[in-house]
Structure formats: C-alpha cells, structure tokens
Motif scaffolding. Structure first.
Motif, PDB file in Angstrom:
ATOM      1  N   ASP A 253      49.313  12.062  64.047  1.00 50.23           N
ATOM      2  CA  ASP A 253      49.695  12.952  62.955  1.00 50.23           C
ATOM      3  C   ASP A 253      50.954  13.762  63.279  1.00 50.23           C
ATOM      4  N   PRO A 254      51.049  14.371  64.483  1.00 47.37           N
ATOM      5  CA  PRO A 254      52.296  15.085  64.811  1.00 47.37           C
ATOM      6  C   PRO A 254      53.530  14.188  64.785  1.00 47.37           C
ATOM      7  N   SER A 255      53.365  12.931  65.190  1.00 50.80           N
ATOM      8  CA  SER A 255      54.510  12.013  65.162  1.00 50.80           C
ATOM      9  C   SER A 255      54.945  11.728  63.735  1.00 50.80           C
ATOM     10  N   LEU A 256      53.970  11.494  62.849  1.00 50.96           N
ATOM     11  CA  LEU A 256      54.297  11.258  61.443  1.00 50.96           C
ATOM     12  C   LEU A 256      54.946  12.488  60.816  1.00 50.96           C
ATOM     13  N   ARG A 257      54.427  13.662  61.151  1.00 50.00           N
ATOM     14  CA  ARG A 257      55.010  14.906  60.599  1.00 50.00           C
ATOM     15  C   ARG A 257      56.425  15.124  61.132  1.00 50.00           C
ATOM     16  N   LEU A 258      56.640  14.783  62.395  1.00 51.40           N
ATOM     17  CA  LEU A 258      57.977  14.908  62.961  1.00 51.40           C
ATOM     18  C   LEU A 258      58.949  13.975  62.248  1.00 51.40           C
ATOM     19  N   LEU A 259      58.548  12.728  62.050  1.00 54.00           N
ATOM     20  CA  LEU A 259      59.413  11.796  61.318  1.00 54.00           C
ATOM     21  C   LEU A 259      59.640  12.276  59.889  1.00 54.00           C
ATOM     22  N   GLY A 260      58.597  12.818  59.280  1.00 62.97           N
ATOM     23  CA  GLY A 260      58.748  13.359  57.931  1.00 62.97           C
ATOM     24  C   GLY A 260      59.774  14.455  57.881  1.00 62.97           C
ATOM     25  N   LYS A 261      59.773  15.329  58.886  1.00 56.64           N
ATOM     26  CA  LYS A 261      60.753  16.417  58.955  1.00 56.64           C
ATOM     27  C   LYS A 261      62.156  15.869  59.187  1.00 56.64           C
ATOM     28  N   LEU A 262      62.281  14.933  60.094  1.00 54.56           N
ATOM     29  CA  LEU A 262      63.603  14.397  60.430  1.00 54.56           C
ATOM     30  C   LEU A 262      64.250  13.706  59.238  1.00 54.56           C
ATOM     31  N   PHE A 263      63.453  12.983  58.464  1.00 59.55           N
ATOM     32  CA  PHE A 263      64.007  12.186  57.365  1.00 59.55           C
ATOM     33  C   PHE A 263      63.827  12.850  56.000  1.00 59.55           C
ATOM     34  N   ASP A 264      63.359  14.087  55.993  1.00 56.82           N
ATOM     35  CA  ASP A 264      63.199  14.854  54.746  1.00 56.82           C
ATOM     36  C   ASP A 264      62.226  14.173  53.788  1.00 56.82           C
ATOM     37  N   VAL A 265      61.110  13.692  54.342  1.00 62.50           N
ATOM     38  CA  VAL A 265      60.062  13.079  53.521  1.00 62.50           C
ATOM     39  C   VAL A 265      58.708  13.662  53.936  1.00 62.50           C
ATOM     40  N   GLU A 266      58.667  14.967  54.063  1.00 61.77           N
ATOM     41  CA  GLU A 266      57.460  15.619  54.577  1.00 61.77           C
ATOM     42  C   GLU A 266      56.257  15.421  53.652  1.00 61.77           C
ATOM     43  N   GLU A 267      56.478  15.452  52.352  1.00 61.88           N
ATOM     44  CA  GLU A 267      55.365  15.260  51.423  1.00 61.88           C
ATOM     45  C   GLU A 267      54.788  13.851  51.550  1.00 61.88           C
ATOM     46  N   LYS A 268      55.654  12.873  51.700  1.00 63.78           N
ATOM     47  CA  LYS A 268      55.179  11.493  51.851  1.00 63.78           C
ATOM     48  C   LYS A 268      54.425  11.328  53.162  1.00 63.78           C
ATOM     49  N   ALA A 269      54.896  11.984  54.206  1.00 64.90           N
ATOM     50  CA  ALA A 269      54.195  11.912  55.486  1.00 64.90           C
ATOM     51  C   ALA A 269      52.787  12.479  55.359  1.00 64.90           C
ATOM     52  N   GLU A 270      52.649  13.604  54.656  1.00 62.63           N
ATOM     53  CA  GLU A 270      51.329  14.202  54.469  1.00 62.63           C
ATOM     54  C   GLU A 270      50.432  13.309  53.605  1.00 62.63           C
ATOM     55  N   GLU A 271      51.022  12.663  52.624  1.00 67.93           N
ATOM     56  CA  GLU A 271      50.256  11.738  51.788  1.00 67.93           C
ATOM     57  C   GLU A 271      49.719  10.583  52.629  1.00 67.93           C
ATOM     58  N   TYR A 272      50.562  10.067  53.515  1.00 62.54           N
ATOM     59  CA  TYR A 272      50.129   8.960  54.348  1.00 62.54           C
ATOM     60  C   TYR A 272      49.066   9.400  55.354  1.00 62.54           C
ATOM     61  N   ILE A 273      49.247  10.563  55.944  1.00 58.61           N
ATOM     62  CA  ILE A 273      48.258  11.096  56.890  1.00 58.61           C
ATOM     63  C   ILE A 273      46.900  11.239  56.207  1.00 58.61           C
ATOM     64  N   ALA A 274      46.889  11.745  54.984  1.00 54.19           N
ATOM     65  CA  ALA A 274      45.635  11.901  54.240  1.00 54.19           C
ATOM     66  C   ALA A 274      44.987  10.545  53.985  1.00 54.19           C
TER      67      ALA A 274
END
Length: 378
Positions: free
Chosen positions: A159-180
């Motif tokens: 999860d932290p890795s996905l959130r980090l990638l979400g932050k880096l690529f400005d897709v944080e909402e999509k990262a949270e959707e995928y984590i869920a």
C-alpha cells in the motif's frame, strides 16, 4: 514577425503553466528515505521493467507516459507481458534498457546522461545501491532516487508503494481506488476462512523449476511473498518452517518428509533466458496443453515420489510474476479455490483478474495464468 511574437508568447505562457503545475515535495519511500523532488514526475527511469504492472494499475493507458528508460528484465523474465504491452504501446521497444545494480550491470553514466527526473528502484536493490556508491553519484547529478516494494514484504510495503507512486504521478485518487479493490478481493478469501476455520492443507510452492540447469530441487518461498499468499489462502507453507525469509532452498528428503497435499509450481515464458527449456509457461494467453505436459513432467522427479499431492493429482502451476506486483489477491483467490473447492465454490479468480484488467489496466485480459493436473479450474 507578429506571428513569431504570438508563438513565442504562447510557448512562454505554456512553460509558465507547466512550471506552475509542478510542485516540489518531500516524500518518504519504503526504504525510509526522505526524497525531495518535483511532482508530477517527468522523465522517469524504471529500475525494474516489471514495475509496469503496478504503474499500469494506477495510470491505465498513461502507463508509459513520462517513462524514458527501464531495466531490461521484463523482456526476459515476463516475455508474454512484454509482448502484450508492446502491442499496446509499440514505442516501448525503443526505450533505453538498463541492467541490475546488484549484478553491477547498471550503467550509471548512461542513466545520468538521460537527465531523469526520478529513478524508481525495487527495495531489494537498496543495499547494493548503498554499497556501490550509487546514491552519491545520483545526488551529485541531482537525480532523485525512490524505492518501492512489491516483492520482499507486500503486506507491509504494498500500500505505501502504491501511494508513493500515486503521489509521484499525481494519481492519488486512482491509487486509493486500486488499494481498496485489492483489499476487497483479499477479504473475499480471508473473511471466509476466518469464519469457517477449515483444516489447513500442507502446500509446497516450487519456485521456477525448469528454468536453469544449475537449479537443484527445491527452491521455494519462506514466510514472505508467495509463502505469505499460501497462508492467506488458508494453507500451511512448507518453506515457512525453514526460514523467515523470502526465498528458501530445501532438499528432496524434506519435500518427501513434508508430504504436501498440494504442489504449486511457478512459471512464465522464460524462453529467452532458460538454458534447458523445461519451465512451465503460464501467463497471458499461454496455451494450456504444453503447460500441463511440462507440469506433469516436473513432478516425476525423485523428490515427489509417492507424496500425497502427486498421488491425488493436486499439482498446479501459476504465473511466477504474481510474486512481484500488487496483483497478489488473484493468486490468493486461485490458491484458496484449489485448497477448498467447496468452501469457495462461488469464487471465480479468473473473473477477478478480468475485472482488474477492465477497471484499471490498458490491456485486455488473456487467460492462461494457471493450470492444474487435477482439472479443478472452476
């Protein structure tokens, strides 16, 4: 002259807008390092080609936008996925390719010459990067380096890795959707097992047999990675008794003594990297017949003589790359259905993987990621 001024003014305004959109932030990667860089990131060098699996899950059809180079592993370690993504984005065939820091094949000077905005590395490269002076070279060149992890400890770092990638690529909402989505799908197994508390089968995960003539029986997984997935699916992982690690080697006598009820072989299309061509080729679009033939041949080895899994036909193969991306819940569902076909009669891991592709990935789903000698594929 007037047109020239208009064009010049437009380009200046555009560059100002882009600069204004970029934001300097400090992030903490999964190695615990604080790294300051501009986001959204541009000119990305992927320190592992197989990071594409995680990146695609949160970027969709923009997966290769901003990627300027990558490690050369996807082509050899996951050739079918490479072909799938190359058909989607033919330009990836021309991306510069880099080696692996732990083996000393990563060309530092060539990487710096590309002027990357960030290099994204897998966590298992951290010690080699530190010992080789990699960080000093990149710091001197002003190149940020961040670490993600979908292999060593997915429970802790996924999860932290996905959130980090979400932050880096400005897709944080999509990262949270995928984590869920990931946790929802894991829960479809773990919640049922918690209530049912069934008797657990002993399971041997046989890691990448048939890929190399230098690989003796039997490489397996300890209590992490695939070993953890076995446990999440309600199995007792043989390798966990021999090491609280990711990888474990056990001898044939230990296999026979463990008498596993299930044997699961990992495989992929390793044609370009195998010297003996005896691996089980499973993955996107892989044909079932050849995979079953190879699987049946592998368990004729002395280590499997007379064990329960072979006697009862509970011998399976699954895509090796589940060990290195956040699609682990698909493997957990497949394992659970093999272990407890009646308890999970309504669970369809194939449909789950298809939904992943349809909701998140830019490529279509092509079955072929697992086979079973028992024929229990439903």
């Amino acid at each position: 002259m007037y047109l020239k001024h208009i064009v010049g003014g437009f380009l200046f305004a555009l560059s100002t807008l882009v600069a204004a959109h970029a934001e300097e932030v400090t992030v903490t990667d999964v190695a615990g390092r604080e790294v300051t860089l501009d986001v959204p990131v541009k000119r990305v060098l992927l320190g592992e080609g197989r990071q594409v699996h995680a990146l695609a899950a949160i970027r969709g059809d923009k997966v290769f936008d901003d990627v300027i180079a990558w490690r050369d592993d996807l082509m050899g370690s996951d050739a079918d996925s490479y072909a799938l993504y190359r058909a989607f984005a033919p330009q990836i065939a021309d991306l510069p390719r880099f080696g692996y820091i732990p083996t000393g094949t990563f060309d530092v000077e060539a990487a710096i010459a590309l002027d990357p905005g960030v290099i994204i590395l897998n966590l298992e490269q951290f010690e080699a990067a530190r010992e080789s002076g990699f960080f000093q070279f990149m710091d001197a060149a002003g190149v940020p380096v961040v670490f993600v992890d979908f292999r060593a400890d997915l429970d802790k770092n996924g999860d932290p890795s996905l959130r980090l990638l979400g932050k880096l690529f400005d897709v944080e909402e999509k990262a949270e959707e995928y984590i869920a989505f990931r946790h929802e799908q894991l829960g479809r197994v773990t919640d049922v097992l918690e209530k049912a508390k069934p008797e657990k089968p002993v399971v041997l995960l046989y890691r990448a047999p048939g890929i190399s003539s230098t690989t003796a029986c039997c490489k397996t997984f300890g209590s992490y990675n695939f070993g953890r997935m076995i446990e999440q699916a309600g199995g007792i992982n043989v390798g966990s008794a021999f090491g609280d690690t990711t990888y474990v080697d056990i001898n044939p006598e230990q296999v026979i003594a463990s008498d596993p009820e299930h044997v699961i072989v990992t495989g992929a299309n390793w044609e370009s990297v195998s010297d003996i061509q005896e691996f089980v080729s499973v993955g996107p679009g892989a044909p079932e017949g050849p995979a079953l033939k190879r699987l049946a041949s592998l368990v004729q080895a002395p280590a499997f003589t007379g064990i329960r899994a072979v006697r009862e036909g509970k011998v399976h193969a699954i895509w090796h790359q589940f060990y290195n991306n956040p699609y682990d819940y698909v493997a957990v569902q497949r394992f659970a259905k093999w272990f407890y076909p009646e308890l999970f009669a309504d669970l369809d891991p194939d449909a789950t993987f298809r939904e992943l592709h349809e909701r998140f990935l830019p490529v279509g789903y092509r079955p072929g990621y697992w086979v079973s000698l028992s024929g229990n594929m439903n």
